[in-house]
Design a protein around this motif. Sequence first.
Motif, PDB file in Angstrom:
ATOM      1  N   LEU A 170      25.781  64.114   7.635  1.00 15.05           N
ATOM      2  CA  LEU A 170      27.015  63.104   6.961  1.00 15.05           C
ATOM      3  C   LEU A 170      27.420  63.860   5.616  1.00 15.05           C
ATOM      4  O   LEU A 170      28.705  63.603   5.216  1.00 15.05           O
ATOM      5  CB  LEU A 170      26.223  61.869   6.689  1.00 15.05           C
ATOM      6  N   LEU A 171      26.483  64.552   5.141  1.00 12.53           N
ATOM      7  CA  LEU A 171      27.220  65.377   3.941  1.00 12.53           C
ATOM      8  C   LEU A 171      27.913  66.311   4.340  1.00 12.53           C
ATOM      9  O   LEU A 171      28.478  66.798   3.134  1.00 12.53           O
ATOM     10  CB  LEU A 171      25.792  65.946   3.201  1.00 12.53           C
ATOM     11  N   SER A 172      28.319  66.670   5.470  1.00 14.75           N
ATOM     12  CA  SER A 172      29.268  67.632   5.926  1.00 14.75           C
ATOM     13  C   SER A 172      30.670  67.014   5.512  1.00 14.75           C
ATOM     14  O   SER A 172      31.671  67.939   5.515  1.00 14.75           O
ATOM     15  CB  SER A 172      29.215  67.854   7.414  1.00 14.75           C
ATOM     16  N   PHE A 173      30.798  65.800   5.141  1.00 14.30           N
ATOM     17  CA  PHE A 173      31.884  65.129   4.737  1.00 14.30           C
ATOM     18  C   PHE A 173      32.629  65.519   3.606  1.00 14.30           C
ATOM     19  O   PHE A 173      33.409  65.596   3.141  1.00 14.30           O
ATOM     20  CB  PHE A 173      31.815  63.517   4.767  1.00 14.30           C
ATOM     21  N   LEU A 174      31.533  66.114   2.637  1.00 14.09           N
ATOM     22  CA  LEU A 174      31.858  66.618   1.461  1.00 14.09           C
ATOM     23  C   LEU A 174      32.634  67.882   1.510  1.00 14.09           C
ATOM     24  O   LEU A 174      33.519  68.097   0.509  1.00 14.09           O
ATOM     25  CB  LEU A 174      30.777  67.101   0.629  1.00 14.09           C
ATOM     26  N   SER A 175      33.086  68.470   2.738  1.00 11.23           N
ATOM     27  CA  SER A 175      34.059  69.506   2.677  1.00 11.23           C
ATOM     28  C   SER A 175      35.326  69.057   2.912  1.00 11.23           C
ATOM     29  O   SER A 175      36.440  69.557   2.722  1.00 11.23           O
ATOM     30  CB  SER A 175      33.629  70.360   4.010  1.00 11.23           C
ATOM     31  N   VAL A 176      35.611  67.480   2.994  1.00  9.16           N
ATOM     32  CA  VAL A 176      37.120  67.294   3.354  1.00  9.16           C
ATOM     33  C   VAL A 176      37.478  66.979   1.941  1.00  9.16           C
ATOM     34  O   VAL A 176      36.939  66.158   1.011  1.00  9.16           O
ATOM     35  CB  VAL A 176      36.902  65.835   4.137  1.00  9.16           C
ATOM     36  N   MET A 177      38.831  67.380   1.544  1.00  8.41           N
ATOM     37  CA  MET A 177      39.364  67.226   0.273  1.00  8.41           C
ATOM     38  C   MET A 177      40.032  65.831   0.252  1.00  8.41           C
ATOM     39  O   MET A 177      41.328  65.487  -0.438  1.00  8.41           O
ATOM     40  CB  MET A 177      40.730  68.225   0.228  1.00  8.41           C
ATOM     41  N   LEU A 178      39.409  64.692   0.678  1.00  5.68           N
ATOM     42  CA  LEU A 178      39.798  63.385   0.480  1.00  5.68           C
ATOM     43  C   LEU A 178      38.609  62.679  -0.155  1.00  5.68           C
ATOM     44  O   LEU A 178      37.460  62.593   0.475  1.00  5.68           O
ATOM     45  CB  LEU A 178      40.383  62.687   1.416  1.00  5.68           C
ATOM     46  N   TYR A 192      42.583  58.800  -3.751  1.00  8.15           N
ATOM     47  CA  TYR A 192      42.136  59.239  -2.455  1.00  8.15           C
ATOM     48  C   TYR A 192      41.948  60.775  -2.592  1.00  8.15           C
ATOM     49  O   TYR A 192      41.120  61.464  -2.012  1.00  8.15           O
ATOM     50  CB  TYR A 192      43.027  59.126  -1.311  1.00  8.15           C
ATOM     51  N   PHE A 193      42.751  61.323  -3.663  1.00  7.55           N
ATOM     52  CA  PHE A 193      42.774  62.819  -3.891  1.00  7.55           C
ATOM     53  C   PHE A 193      41.666  63.384  -4.965  1.00  7.55           C
ATOM     54  O   PHE A 193      41.395  62.475  -5.763  1.00  7.55           O
ATOM     55  CB  PHE A 193      44.040  63.375  -4.315  1.00  7.55           C
ATOM     56  N   VAL A 194      41.239  64.592  -4.441  1.00  7.61           N
ATOM     57  CA  VAL A 194      40.151  65.101  -5.548  1.00  7.61           C
ATOM     58  C   VAL A 194      40.809  65.262  -6.981  1.00  7.61           C
ATOM     59  O   VAL A 194      41.919  65.977  -6.713  1.00  7.61           O
ATOM     60  CB  VAL A 194      39.507  66.176  -4.973  1.00  7.61           C
ATOM     61  N   GLU A 195      40.221  65.389  -7.988  1.00  8.43           N
ATOM     62  CA  GLU A 195      40.749  65.697  -9.182  1.00  8.43           C
ATOM     63  C   GLU A 195      41.178  67.115  -9.128  1.00  8.43           C
ATOM     64  O   GLU A 195      40.460  67.991  -8.668  1.00  8.43           O
ATOM     65  CB  GLU A 195      39.716  65.739 -10.500  1.00  8.43           C
ATOM     66  N   GLY A 196      42.463  67.238  -9.764  1.00  8.53           N
ATOM     67  CA  GLY A 196      42.947  68.696  -9.561  1.00  8.53           C
ATOM     68  C   GLY A 196      44.038  69.015  -8.452  1.00  8.53           C
ATOM     69  O   GLY A 196      44.420  70.244  -8.306  1.00  8.53           O
ATOM     70  N   ASP A 197      43.700  68.065  -7.372  1.00  7.48           N
ATOM     71  CA  ASP A 197      44.514  68.187  -6.342  1.00  7.48           C
ATOM     72  C   ASP A 197      46.070  68.473  -6.740  1.00  7.48           C
ATOM     73  O   ASP A 197      46.635  67.924  -7.533  1.00  7.48           O
ATOM     74  CB  ASP A 197      44.480  67.308  -5.301  1.00  7.48           C
ATOM     75  N   PRO A 198      46.741  69.399  -5.975  1.00 10.72           N
ATOM     76  CA  PRO A 198      48.350  69.808  -6.334  1.00 10.72           C
ATOM     77  C   PRO A 198      48.991  68.484  -6.064  1.00 10.72           C
ATOM     78  O   PRO A 198      49.929  68.303  -6.953  1.00 10.72           O
ATOM     79  CB  PRO A 198      48.646  71.026  -5.268  1.00 10.72           C
ATOM     80  N   TYR A 256      44.856  67.134   5.360  1.00  6.43           N
ATOM     81  CA  TYR A 256      43.441  67.188   4.776  1.00  6.43           C
ATOM     82  C   TYR A 256      42.479  66.620   6.002  1.00  6.43           C
ATOM     83  O   TYR A 256      41.444  67.146   5.985  1.00  6.43           O
ATOM     84  CB  TYR A 256      43.311  66.773   3.609  1.00  6.43           C
ATOM     85  N   LEU A 257      42.906  65.488   6.527  1.00  3.01           N
ATOM     86  CA  LEU A 257      42.017  64.867   7.542  1.00  3.01           C
ATOM     87  C   LEU A 257      41.784  65.816   8.620  1.00  3.01           C
ATOM     88  O   LEU A 257      40.506  65.791   9.090  1.00  3.01           O
ATOM     89  CB  LEU A 257      42.687  63.785   7.920  1.00  3.01           C
ATOM     90  N   VAL A 258      42.770  66.374   9.124  1.00  2.11           N
ATOM     91  CA  VAL A 258      42.639  67.328  10.464  1.00  2.11           C
ATOM     92  C   VAL A 258      41.774  68.585   9.910  1.00  2.11           C
ATOM     93  O   VAL A 258      40.814  68.872  10.843  1.00  2.11           O
ATOM     94  CB  VAL A 258      44.047  67.578  10.917  1.00  2.11           C
ATOM     95  N   LYS A 259      42.109  69.117   8.674  1.00  6.80           N
ATOM     96  CA  LYS A 259      41.504  70.187   8.501  1.00  6.80           C
ATOM     97  C   LYS A 259      39.964  69.872   8.132  1.00  6.80           C
ATOM     98  O   LYS A 259      39.106  70.577   8.469  1.00  6.80           O
ATOM     99  CB  LYS A 259      42.059  71.041   7.165  1.00  6.80           C
TER     100      LYS A 259
END
Length: 792
Positions: free
Chosen positions: A352-360, A56-62, A622-625
């Motif tokens: 829909l592409l605005s979803f790319l700003s979510v870190m999931l 679920y996490f983007v590569e490099g996520d802490p 991440y979901l809320v932000k």
Amino acid sequence: MSRIRINIDLVNQKFEHFARFLLAHRLVFLAGLVVVLVLSVIGAKKIYFETSWDSYFVEGDPMLIQTDKFKEIFGNDYFVSVLVECDNIYDPENLRLLRKLSEHLRDSLSYSNGTVTSLTNIEYTLGTDEGMEITQIVPEEIPTDSAGLAEIKRRVEAKPEFLKKIVSADGKSSFVIVKLRPFPEDSVWKAEGKISPDMQTGAETYDIIHQPEYAPLHPNAGGMPYMSSEKMKYINSEMSRVMMLAVLCAILVMAIVTRSLRGIVSPILSAFAGILMTFGLVGYLGLYMDSTNAMVPPFLAFAVSIAYNIHLYSFFRREMLLTGKRKQSVVTAVRETGWSLLFSGLTTIVALLSFLSVMLRPIRSVGLLSAISVAFVLAVVLVVSPILLSFGKDKKPNPKVLERGETRFALIMEGIGKFVLSHSRVILVVFALVAAISAVGMFKMEPSFDVERTMGRKVEYVKKILELGESPLGSVYSYDMEIEFENPDDAKKVENLRKLDTLGMYIEQFPLSKRLTSILDVVKDLNRTVNENREEFYRVPDSEEQVAQLLLLYENAGGSEANYWIDYDYRYLRMMVEISTYNSNELDKEIAAITQKGRELFPNATVSAVGNIPQFTTMQQYLVKGQIRSFGISILIVAVLLMIVFGSVRTGLIGMIPNVAPAIFVGGYLGWLGIPLDMMSATVIPMVIGLAVDDTIHFVNHTNEEFNKCNHYSSAILRVFRSTGSALVMTTVIMCGTFVNFTTSKCIMLCNFGLVLVVGLGSALLADLFVTPVLIKKFRIFGKETGNGKEN
């Protein structure tokens, strides 16, 4: 006041030329579609579904880095658990079955590490003259006499911690845990053409516990691999059912509305082609795919396919009734709707592409794949749908339509338009009031990954898993507290072990904490064992030398359990916390408090929470932000697009009012009714903006065209109600009819998704029919009136 700069007539002429070109080469385009679909089928077969929470996490996520580091030290934090229940677990036949089940799981699960914790297989330390030995509670040869069975029970009761972990005090249930070896990298199992390791493990567990011979034990499984497998199995089955129901419902509604086979075939074909091409691209490019991706893009593609086709078909049908000339009607329909459809598709894609700003990754992927599917659907609608409508003979004009000048439905819509224009002030007041109430509700939204709140007990596998967690022994979720010291050997220092004990007692005070496991269990038991099994010695020894001697004795006796809780260099300590249930907001607070307490106890060490539950917590943040960011980005970009196309900042901003409103209504609906923000509902608000703006674009564009002809706002608006209003209503009704089928699901998440989309689409239609025309006239967005309502 800026005038709209785009020459709509010139744009429409371009689409007219495009339509004529299509019809002149229609067989070539159809052949091209067939080739693309065949290639898409081949690509779709290459898709792999991601199921691990790590994915679920983007590569490099802490959080991902921290989890990977934990696994390098302690191995896989995933496990498989099984709760068995019977009248008497100490019965010889039940013990035999329990041992067979335990060993079956250990030996048959592909990713088992060869270790199983069970009443019949657990390490049991006994004091001897030489020090100690490690044996089993249940002998290799299970006794059948009362004395032998009594000895087994005595051994369990001699160590009270066993009554909390592997067998209940009443002897009616027992808990089995199978530890798993680290899963291979994705590239390994994908290259071998296998399913993901956790899915494979879950499926194997299901097959084992449902074998008839284990039925007397009533086994109930848990653990993340089993949960993931059961969820995927349920979602696949449920989505197939809902999708089939949705398609049948849409066909029925479209048949009633369009009364034409072409009016049904075109939307279905467009949706099918768009979905298949999207999945084909996913397979070829190896894009991320999970159960959420498999659900949202197909339904969205189906919805926009209906919307775009209905707009096209509505104009085509109107022209056919008036002229009877098929190909000319197709050309006119493309001319009148092409630009609106293209721009509507573009704004939906951007939203829909605005979803790319979510870190999931799942949310990002939903946005990307949904945008791709909308793009493919739009292409098929603009290219293939006109071709399908062009086949057939010309007909005689409909005399009744010629007499009235419009269809009956168009006249009804004109009546609604007259009502709107005559009650504009009341409409704006009601609109502002509802928007204000909804805006307050938006602040009450809260995220949740709680399986009970998102899936619900009516789902059979969820019910069983929750019952397992609520049992005296069973647990569904767990997380780990990891303590990293600066120097080797620090982890086995007495002072640090005692601090770990203090942290454990602090954790046990929290309502959700059920059971703890750490190196303390081994060390305390060893200390008690070498001291004649006296209970007062079940504690941390007094010196580091004693700790070292005990661990050496344990290692020489063949013990291996300690390896899961302390590393080879004695720099890391691990404490696993099993919890009874999962309340996302409560557990978030508990983990934060526990982490803070750990950092106070170990000021010179790094204390962190890892595992599924901390990942859930991070995902919620991440979901809320991301939801807020995505909402803002989609509004900003769509507003800019409207400004560019309409050639006016003011017009673009005014055009956004009826498009932002449905998103606010949806947020208010979620907040006031306490519907949790999960992986599916989080996608709704930007999606609603994307769909809502379609109708606004159609209404504004066509009003602009009509205003250019008559230079009179009321007349232009009423003409649009007659020509476009029916298409707006039909598309919304059919889309709502499609999404409302989600409410037939027992799954709360799917049911809420359907309800929320119906609220969003319904409010978007009301905003465009009642608010948009009022704003157009009030702010005179096309300039001053110079006409009297008649065409120039």
